[in-house]
Design a protein around this motif. Sequence first.
Motif, mmCIF file in Angstrom:
data_model
loop_
_atom_site.group_PDB
_atom_site.id
_atom_site.type_symbol
_atom_site.label_atom_id
_atom_site.label_comp_id
_atom_site.label_asym_id
_atom_site.label_seq_id
_atom_site.Cartn_x
_atom_site.Cartn_y
_atom_site.Cartn_z
ATOM 1 N N SER A 348 36.460 31.454 55.225
ATOM 2 C CA SER A 348 37.730 32.055 54.833
ATOM 3 C C SER A 348 37.492 32.992 53.647
ATOM 4 C CB SER A 348 38.744 30.980 54.463
ATOM 5 O OG SER A 348 38.374 30.365 53.267
ATOM 6 N N ARG A 349 38.308 34.064 53.597
ATOM 7 C CA ARG A 349 38.156 35.023 52.504
ATOM 8 C C ARG A 349 39.329 34.868 51.552
ATOM 9 N NH1 ARG A 349 35.364 39.192 50.869
ATOM 10 N NH2 ARG A 349 33.948 39.124 52.628
ATOM 11 N N THR A 350 39.008 34.869 50.257
ATOM 12 C CA THR A 350 40.041 34.688 49.246
ATOM 13 C C THR A 350 40.142 35.942 48.396
ATOM 14 O OG1 THR A 350 39.520 32.356 49.200
ATOM 15 C CG2 THR A 350 40.802 33.190 47.363
ATOM 16 N N TRP A 366 51.626 40.028 47.819
ATOM 17 C CA TRP A 366 50.588 40.716 48.580
ATOM 18 C C TRP A 366 51.217 41.505 49.705
ATOM 19 C CZ3 TRP A 366 45.620 41.327 47.359
ATOM 20 C CH2 TRP A 366 45.090 40.495 46.362
ATOM 21 N N LEU A 367 50.733 42.743 49.855
ATOM 22 C CA LEU A 367 51.267 43.607 50.909
ATOM 23 C C LEU A 367 50.095 44.092 51.761
ATOM 24 C CD1 LEU A 367 53.627 45.783 48.683
ATOM 25 C CD2 LEU A 367 54.328 43.926 50.185
ATOM 26 N N VAL A 387 46.825 34.274 44.431
ATOM 27 C CA VAL A 387 45.629 34.163 45.267
ATOM 28 C C VAL A 387 46.057 34.138 46.730
ATOM 29 C CG1 VAL A 387 43.630 32.718 45.795
ATOM 30 C CG2 VAL A 387 44.491 32.854 43.459
ATOM 31 N N MET A 388 45.354 34.924 47.551
ATOM 32 C CA MET A 388 45.686 34.916 48.961
ATOM 33 C C MET A 388 44.437 34.608 49.776
ATOM 34 S SD MET A 388 47.283 37.736 51.441
ATOM 35 C CE MET A 388 45.754 38.536 51.264
ATOM 36 N N GLU A 400 43.739 48.020 54.004
ATOM 37 C CA GLU A 400 44.228 47.883 52.634
ATOM 38 C C GLU A 400 45.042 46.614 52.417
ATOM 39 O OE1 GLU A 400 46.499 51.190 51.008
ATOM 40 O OE2 GLU A 400 45.070 52.550 51.933
ATOM 41 N N TRP A 401 44.703 45.933 51.342
ATOM 42 C CA TRP A 401 45.504 44.798 50.874
ATOM 43 C C TRP A 401 45.927 45.136 49.457
ATOM 44 C CZ3 TRP A 401 46.693 40.581 53.912
ATOM 45 C CH2 TRP A 401 46.017 40.506 55.133
ATOM 46 N N VAL A 402 47.230 45.144 49.233
ATOM 47 C CA VAL A 402 47.746 45.550 47.918
ATOM 48 C C VAL A 402 48.400 44.360 47.238
ATOM 49 C CG1 VAL A 402 49.302 47.125 46.692
ATOM 50 C CG2 VAL A 402 48.134 47.896 48.753
ATOM 51 N N CYS A 403 47.989 44.148 46.000
ATOM 52 C CA CYS A 403 48.631 43.110 45.192
ATOM 53 C C CYS A 403 49.608 43.794 44.256
ATOM 54 C CB CYS A 403 47.579 42.351 44.388
ATOM 55 S SG CYS A 403 48.308 41.374 43.069
#
Length: 503
Positions: A348-350, A366-367, A387-388, A400-403
């Motif tokens: 799993s990726r965190t 998180w978007l 944390v996701m 893209e993952w945006v916090c």
Amino acid sequence: MWCRDMWTLGVKFRCVVLVGAVLALSGGPCEAEDILVPLGSDALLPCSTSVSRRAVAHAAAIHWRKNSNGRVRTVCRRERSGLEFRHVSLAGRTQCPQSDFRSGDYSLRICATRAEDGGEYICTVQEGQRKTVKTVFLRVIQVLFSLPTPIEGSRMQMTCSVNPKPQGATVSWKLNGDPQPRYSSTVTFDYLKQTHSGNWTCVVGYKQAKGEATESMEVKGITIPQNDGLMVYGAPGSSVTLPCVFSEGLRSPAVAWEKVSTATKASLPLPLSFNKNTSVFSSGALSPASSLGPWDLSARVESVEVKDEGTYRCSGELQGNKGLRTRVKRDIQLVVAQVFSTLSRNGSRTLTCHLSNASEVTAYEWLRVTYDVNGTQTVTPAGKSKVMTIPKVTETDIGEWVCCFSGKQGILGNATYHLHMISGQEGVERETGKVNRVAMVLGLGFLFLVLLLFVLQVYRNRRRRKMTMPYPAMESIVHSNFNERERRQIEKQKTKSKGVVDV
Ligand SMILES: *[C@@H]1O[C@H](CO)[C@@H](O)[C@H](O)[C@H]1NC(C)=O
Ligand SMILES: *[C@@H]1O[C@H](CO)[C@@H](O)[C@H](O)[C@H]1NC(C)=O
Ligand SMILES: *[C@@H]1O[C@H](CO)[C@@H](O)[C@H](O)[C@H]1NC(C)=O
Ligand SMILES: *[C@@H]1O[C@H](CO)[C@@H](O)[C@H](O)[C@H]1NC(C)=O
Ligand SMILES: *[C@@H]1O[C@H](CO)[C@@H](O)[C@H](O)[C@H]1NC(C)=O
Ligand SMILES: *[C@@H]1O[C@H](CO)[C@@H](O)[C@H](O)[C@H]1NC(C)=O
């Protein structure tokens, strides 16, 4: 005589006429009325009788007087003949009487009231045989500041002055319309701040009368940001603005930008991409000639690096009261936001949203940002924590993952992470697998070689024993020595190979 008047005027006016008559007889003033007006405004001092008959009103004699500490002076006077007199100092600012007196209104209007206009005014009206006397107290309210140029950090007093001062009046304050409950008629600011700027209203209540005066106070210094401790957020590679705007009207701002260490208070080097507002510095806008408008001396970090986080200080020297110079400053904190990514053993990726100072942050979100073939952006919410975890990275998770992080006032900023398949779970797993296999093959090969050497040695020993039979004692000594050395060597080689295998 007053009785006849009373009957002719009707029941409605009985009281006024009665008062007038009593005053005429006694010569003393009736109950005074209080008028509270702000400095500079127009004051209307009421004086009316209830005569509606034109003839009587027309023939009325009016006399307005002011009682200044026992000295009674005429303010204005109109005789029955229509002749008018006015007091010199008030001339031009009075309308006497102010309105048409057909309705019996003999009020006095004073325009642009001054503080010294405050005091006791006496209105005397003679209508035929009737005399009416009325007393009015004009009280002028004024907000006074002890410094002509309030500068940040100065000590200053603000006073609500009422002339003449009534005994037992209530005083309260409003700033930009908001009540300030703790303040009395004199307010002392020990350390002036930008937040003290605004329209200060002093509200005075006395008996039935109420009045207020407003004065605007502009604290000179740095207007943006208003306080120390502003936090600006930037992700690595992004650009951020460090705002610093000086108020207008200052003469000599020796403006400086520096980075300061919060621990040692020492000056640190500014970032490589630090950019002062050269348009202001180079255009000569800092020369005294152009000191009228506000000065935007904001700086920019064009490309934020992780090590740029910290406290930045904008400061300048202002010329204030009595030519004294005062240094004003603002500390602004640059917070660097970044996403840390870790891959755990189970695949799993965190993703962790990390801020160099998260004291202002109250929420994270998180978007997931995706783009279709036409390049149209789609933003999908993906979680509401710092944390996701993505349990198993698949093709659809790439991108893209945006916090986004927000505080009490709303969104503060965001940090983006680009998830690639090559750095994703599968790629890494294949890579590590290959490494492991190579190590295993090498290890096994080595072990085999050692075993071969061992067997060879045993064989050679046997052959030697057969050859040295005639000298059994010597043979045993040689052999035991030899064997001891052999064993140690083999032991050493074994541990070495073990280490390699474990790697
Ligand atoms: C203060 O009063 C002036 C004049 O009435 C007005 O223009 C200004 O907007 C007011 N300022 C604030 C902060 O309310
Ligand atoms: C620099 O100053 C100019 C003129 O005052 C202003 O228009 C501009 O926004 C400022 N730039 C920055 C980065 O603050
Ligand atoms: C994988 O391990 C992490 C901790 O290392 C844990 O939080 C997560 O729940 C695990 N995921 C699965 C699918 O087991
Ligand atoms: C974060 O900022 C706050 C407010 O400026 C400060 O009190 C605190 O010491 C900072 N924390 C760190 C770790 O720098
Ligand atoms: C992409 O654009 C074309 C033409 O502009 C349109 O017909 C098509 O529906 C768009 N596709 C998507 C997925 O929006
Ligand atoms: C992240 O911040 C930038 C700059 O403030 C903004 O343009 C962008 O829309 C934000 N991204 C998201 C997904 O909110």
